[in-house]
Design a protein around this motif. Structure first.
Motif, PDB file in Angstrom:
ATOM      1  N   UNK A 181     123.624  15.040 -77.004  1.00 43.25           N
ATOM      2  CA  UNK A 181     124.425  14.286 -76.080  1.00 43.25           C
ATOM      3  C   UNK A 181     123.439  14.130 -74.704  1.00 43.25           C
ATOM      4  N   UNK A 182     123.810  12.989 -74.007  1.00 47.79           N
ATOM      5  CA  UNK A 182     123.019  12.812 -72.736  1.00 47.79           C
ATOM      6  C   UNK A 182     123.307  14.089 -71.764  1.00 47.79           C
ATOM      7  N   UNK A 183     122.023  14.407 -71.220  1.00 53.61           N
ATOM      8  CA  UNK A 183     122.066  15.550 -70.329  1.00 53.61           C
ATOM      9  C   UNK A 183     121.910  15.199 -68.830  1.00 53.61           C
ATOM     10  N   UNK A 184     122.041  16.101 -67.911  1.00 49.01           N
ATOM     11  CA  UNK A 184     121.984  15.945 -66.334  1.00 49.01           C
ATOM     12  C   UNK A 184     120.878  15.262 -65.926  1.00 49.01           C
ATOM     13  N   UNK A 185     119.593  15.425 -66.769  1.00 48.98           N
ATOM     14  CA  UNK A 185     118.509  14.563 -66.255  1.00 48.98           C
ATOM     15  C   UNK A 185     118.591  13.199 -66.439  1.00 48.98           C
ATOM     16  N   UNK A 186     119.239  12.812 -67.680  1.00 51.37           N
ATOM     17  CA  UNK A 186     119.848  11.374 -67.862  1.00 51.37           C
ATOM     18  C   UNK A 186     120.611  10.883 -66.944  1.00 51.37           C
ATOM     19  N   UNK A 187     121.646  11.570 -66.482  1.00 56.12           N
ATOM     20  CA  UNK A 187     122.834  11.298 -65.397  1.00 56.12           C
ATOM     21  C   UNK A 187     122.102  10.878 -64.336  1.00 56.12           C
ATOM     22  N   UNK A 188     120.781  11.550 -63.793  1.00 53.56           N
ATOM     23  CA  UNK A 188     120.215  11.560 -62.562  1.00 53.56           C
ATOM     24  C   UNK A 188     119.481  10.197 -62.529  1.00 53.56           C
ATOM     25  N   UNK A 189     118.830   9.839 -63.792  1.00 53.91           N
ATOM     26  CA  UNK A 189     118.019   8.542 -63.847  1.00 53.91           C
ATOM     27  C   UNK A 189     118.640   7.613 -64.264  1.00 53.91           C
ATOM     28  N   UNK A 190     119.925   7.624 -64.663  1.00 55.25           N
ATOM     29  CA  UNK A 190     120.573   6.351 -65.121  1.00 55.25           C
ATOM     30  C   UNK A 190     121.153   5.329 -63.837  1.00 55.25           C
ATOM     31  N   UNK A 191     121.374   4.230 -64.380  1.00 59.82           N
ATOM     32  CA  UNK A 191     121.713   3.117 -63.491  1.00 59.82           C
ATOM     33  C   UNK A 191     122.800   3.540 -62.561  1.00 59.82           C
ATOM     34  N   UNK A 192     123.773   4.127 -63.045  1.00 56.06           N
ATOM     35  CA  UNK A 192     124.826   4.501 -61.941  1.00 56.06           C
ATOM     36  C   UNK A 192     125.175   5.921 -62.303  1.00 56.06           C
ATOM     37  N   UNK A 193     125.276   6.644 -60.959  1.00 58.04           N
ATOM     38  CA  UNK A 193     125.735   8.131 -61.080  1.00 58.04           C
ATOM     39  C   UNK A 193     126.422   8.293 -59.566  1.00 58.04           C
ATOM     40  N   UNK A 194     126.673   9.619 -59.496  1.00 55.84           N
ATOM     41  CA  UNK A 194     127.535   9.854 -58.258  1.00 55.84           C
ATOM     42  C   UNK A 194     126.473  10.664 -57.171  1.00 55.84           C
ATOM     43  N   UNK A 195     125.270  10.628 -57.306  1.00 55.88           N
ATOM     44  CA  UNK A 195     124.254  11.279 -56.478  1.00 55.88           C
ATOM     45  C   UNK A 195     123.866  10.482 -55.401  1.00 55.88           C
ATOM     46  N   UNK A 196     124.016  10.933 -53.972  1.00 53.91           N
ATOM     47  CA  UNK A 196     123.450   9.929 -52.972  1.00 53.91           C
ATOM     48  C   UNK A 196     122.587  10.887 -52.170  1.00 53.91           C
ATOM     49  N   UNK A 197     121.512  10.211 -51.461  1.00 56.34           N
ATOM     50  CA  UNK A 197     120.511  11.161 -50.676  1.00 56.34           C
ATOM     51  C   UNK A 197     120.659  10.609 -49.315  1.00 56.34           C
ATOM     52  N   UNK A 198     121.030  11.321 -48.293  1.00 56.68           N
ATOM     53  CA  UNK A 198     121.120  11.219 -46.823  1.00 56.68           C
ATOM     54  C   UNK A 198     119.868  11.060 -46.189  1.00 56.68           C
ATOM     55  N   UNK A 199     119.668  10.114 -45.335  1.00 57.32           N
ATOM     56  CA  UNK A 199     118.543  10.085 -44.219  1.00 57.32           C
ATOM     57  C   UNK A 199     119.397   9.848 -43.022  1.00 57.32           C
ATOM     58  N   UNK A 200     119.641  11.019 -42.038  1.00 64.03           N
ATOM     59  CA  UNK A 200     120.108  11.041 -40.844  1.00 64.03           C
ATOM     60  C   UNK A 200     119.011  10.799 -39.647  1.00 64.03           C
ATOM     61  N   UNK A 201     119.362  10.335 -38.689  1.00 63.30           N
ATOM     62  CA  UNK A 201     118.420   9.731 -37.446  1.00 63.30           C
ATOM     63  C   UNK A 201     119.432  10.327 -36.098  1.00 63.30           C
ATOM     64  N   UNK A 202     118.897  11.169 -35.396  1.00 63.56           N
ATOM     65  CA  UNK A 202     119.485  11.630 -34.161  1.00 63.56           C
ATOM     66  C   UNK A 202     118.832  11.078 -32.803  1.00 63.56           C
ATOM     67  N   UNK A 203     119.450  10.961 -31.790  1.00 64.18           N
ATOM     68  CA  UNK A 203     118.824  10.491 -30.671  1.00 64.18           C
ATOM     69  C   UNK A 203     118.036  11.650 -30.093  1.00 64.18           C
ATOM     70  N   UNK A 204     118.337  12.761 -30.184  1.00 62.13           N
ATOM     71  CA  UNK A 204     117.628  13.776 -29.471  1.00 62.13           C
ATOM     72  C   UNK A 204     116.998  14.977 -30.385  1.00 62.13           C
ATOM     73  N   UNK A 205     117.038  16.144 -29.721  1.00 59.31           N
ATOM     74  CA  UNK A 205     116.365  17.241 -30.764  1.00 59.31           C
ATOM     75  C   UNK A 205     117.407  17.970 -31.426  1.00 59.31           C
ATOM     76  N   UNK A 206     118.699  17.596 -31.221  1.00 63.44           N
ATOM     77  CA  UNK A 206     119.738  18.608 -32.110  1.00 63.44           C
ATOM     78  C   UNK A 206     120.755  17.541 -32.828  1.00 63.44           C
ATOM     79  N   UNK A 207     121.693  18.011 -33.555  1.00 56.26           N
ATOM     80  CA  UNK A 207     122.440  17.404 -34.425  1.00 56.26           C
ATOM     81  C   UNK A 207     123.664  16.412 -33.605  1.00 56.26           C
ATOM     82  N   UNK A 208     123.692  16.474 -32.266  1.00 57.67           N
ATOM     83  CA  UNK A 208     124.775  16.208 -31.721  1.00 57.67           C
ATOM     84  C   UNK A 208     124.860  14.559 -31.666  1.00 57.67           C
ATOM     85  N   UNK A 209     124.097  13.969 -31.142  1.00 54.35           N
ATOM     86  CA  UNK A 209     124.162  12.312 -31.059  1.00 54.35           C
ATOM     87  C   UNK A 209     123.391  11.666 -32.341  1.00 54.35           C
ATOM     88  N   UNK A 210     124.326  11.372 -33.324  1.00 56.16           N
ATOM     89  CA  UNK A 210     123.874  10.937 -34.454  1.00 56.16           C
ATOM     90  C   UNK A 210     123.809   9.319 -34.189  1.00 56.16           C
TER      91      UNK A 210
END
Length: 447
Positions: A181-210
């Motif tokens: 059966x298809x494994x989790x590696x296949x799931x990650x490399x498939x055209x559709x999955x539920x995995x999302x990678x976040x790239x966040x940017x903040x105004x200052x040196x902490x996580x207050x002002x996104x």
């Protein structure tokens, strides 16, 4: 350099050389190692006559004669020593010990371990102990919760590298469980999955002002990786320092180290926890956090020395096929070449890399004038949707004349700094790709 616990020399590759035994010994050794073909036991450079042919034989023997699969755990490369070609087999320590020869199974005739400078038979009690504790929760053994997966994106990426996938690609790339059966590696490399990678940017040196919260995912992990690399590259702008004698331009972060860090955080992320890596950009630094601590059996000292125990060998194999990873164990040393060990923080469940931004000084003030853009260049800018190679851009523009495309479209866009090379160190590479710069994005948006 003499042979050591991590270095083995072989004068030549022949039927008398048991290359499988040497590879197995390093797979079962906690530090891995390297085997050189074309160097005598005394360390004298002999060289090999048919490097390409011998490399193919080595890959074939390791692929077909060992179990569990060693794919993603070894590299075969050539090096030049004293004007002669030498083959280097880089072997990482495996996580599914014990490794053995299929012919003899998990016996003392099939299992080996590195002892000093030699590969010795592994005692049966150790074989049984290792088998009892073998890692069984890898992404290759976990069944995907979806079995209706498609892989068109992965096919395209392999075709771009002239490595088209055949009908057996799921088996060849180890995207199936032992039950088929298809494994989790296949799931990650498939055209559709539920995995999302976040790239966040903040105004200052902490996580207050996104100020930005970008998500790249729900698609093949390869596509998401390339999107993250594009975004980080755009953020890695040039800081300018003006002195009485000169103008000094430098990137906020070393691009080579940053790229290695991004790739490493994704390839070695512990996806079994269903927590993707996270990228956070602050005014004074960038932080990259991946799930999972150091692999069991790997110390911090060994980690910094470049000892490699790939957490996700299935992903490592695909990323190497697509030339996103060069060779095993090269990532951390490249990062340390620009940033010290202090940039790494090892936590119980996460690893975080923190890269300080280069000191920003008052930039040279230039009037905001919109550059003159030819109709051809403007057309080119409008078709960009990320990274593209030359042929893709020509096809999207409907152009068949390569010279016309380069002369009137691509080269002027590069000279005006609207478009840049993804690999500037190899400007004439056949696999070269292009991406819009920040200025190119701005000009395209102006319309």
């Amino acid at each position: 350099m003499p042979e050591t616990n991590r270095i083995e020399y072989k004068r030549e590759l022949s039927t008398d050389v048991d290359i499988e035994k040497e590879v197995i010994a390093f797979l079962n050794y906690h530090e891995g190692g390297a085997i050189y073909i074309g160097i005598s036991e005394a360390g004298r450079i002999i060289g090999v006559e048919d490097a390409d042919g011998d490399m193919l034989k080595i890959k074939d023997r390791v692929k077909n004669n060992l179990a569990p699969s060693a794919m993603g755990l070894f590299d075969v490369v050539t090096e030049e020593r004293e004007g002669k070609n030498v083959i280097k087999i880089i072997v990482a320590s495996g996580r599914e010990k014990p490794y053995f020869k299929k012919k003899f199974g998990m016996t003392e005739k099939g299992c080996y371990i590195r002892v000093g400078t030699a590969a010795e038979p592994m005692p049966q009690p150790i074989i049984e102990k290792l088998f009892a504790t073998r890692t069984r929760d890898s992404i290759g053994k976990i069944r995907s919760n979806r079995q209706d997966l498609t892989f068109e994106q992965l096919r395209i990426y392999y075709e771009e590298k002239s490595k088209p996938l055949n009908k057996q690609f799921k088996k060849n790339l180890e995207l199936l469980t032992e039950e088929g059966t298809l494994n989790y590696a296949a799931y990650l490399l498939a055209d559709e999955n539920n995995v999302s990678i976040k790239v966040a940017k903040y105004k200052g040196v902490n996580r207050i002002d996104l100020i930005e919260n970008n998500e790249y995912g729900y698609c093949s992990l390869i596509k998401a990786t390339k999107s993250v690399l594009d975004k980080i590259e755009l953020e890695n702008r040039t800081a300018t320092q003006i002195t009485s004698k000169e103008r000094i331009d430098r990137r906020l972060w070393n691009p080579v180290a940053l790229r290695e860090a991004v790739i490493n955080s994704i390839v070695h992320n512990d996806f079994t926890r269903e927590v993707p890596p996270k990228f956070e950009i602050f005014s004074d630094r960038i932080e990259i956090t991946s799930a999972g601590s150091l692999p069991e059996g790997l110390s911090e000292e060994e980690f910094f020395e470049g000892v490699s125990i790939p957490r996700n060998r299935e992903l490592m194999r695909v990323y190497r096929d697509l030339e996103l990873v060069e060779q095993l164990g090269s990532g951390v040393p490249r990062i340390l070449g620009s940033y010290g060990k202090e940039c790494f923080r090892f936590m119980e469940n996460f690893i975080r890399m923190t890269f300080p931004a280069s000191k920003e000084v008052t930039p040279q003030v230039t009037p905001q004038v919109t550059p003159q853009v030819t109709p051809q260049v403007r057309r080119l800018l409008t078709v960009f949707k990320g990274e593209h190679n030359r042929q893709e851009l020509q096809d999207m523009l409907g152009l068949s004349d390569r010279k016309n495309f380069r002369t009137n479209y691509l080269n002027p866009a590069i000279e005006a700094e609207f478009v840049k090379l993804v690999d500037p160190n190899s400007p004439k590479s056949r696999s070269q790709r292009y991406v819009l710069t920040e200025l190119g994005e701005r000009i395209r948006n102006i319309g």
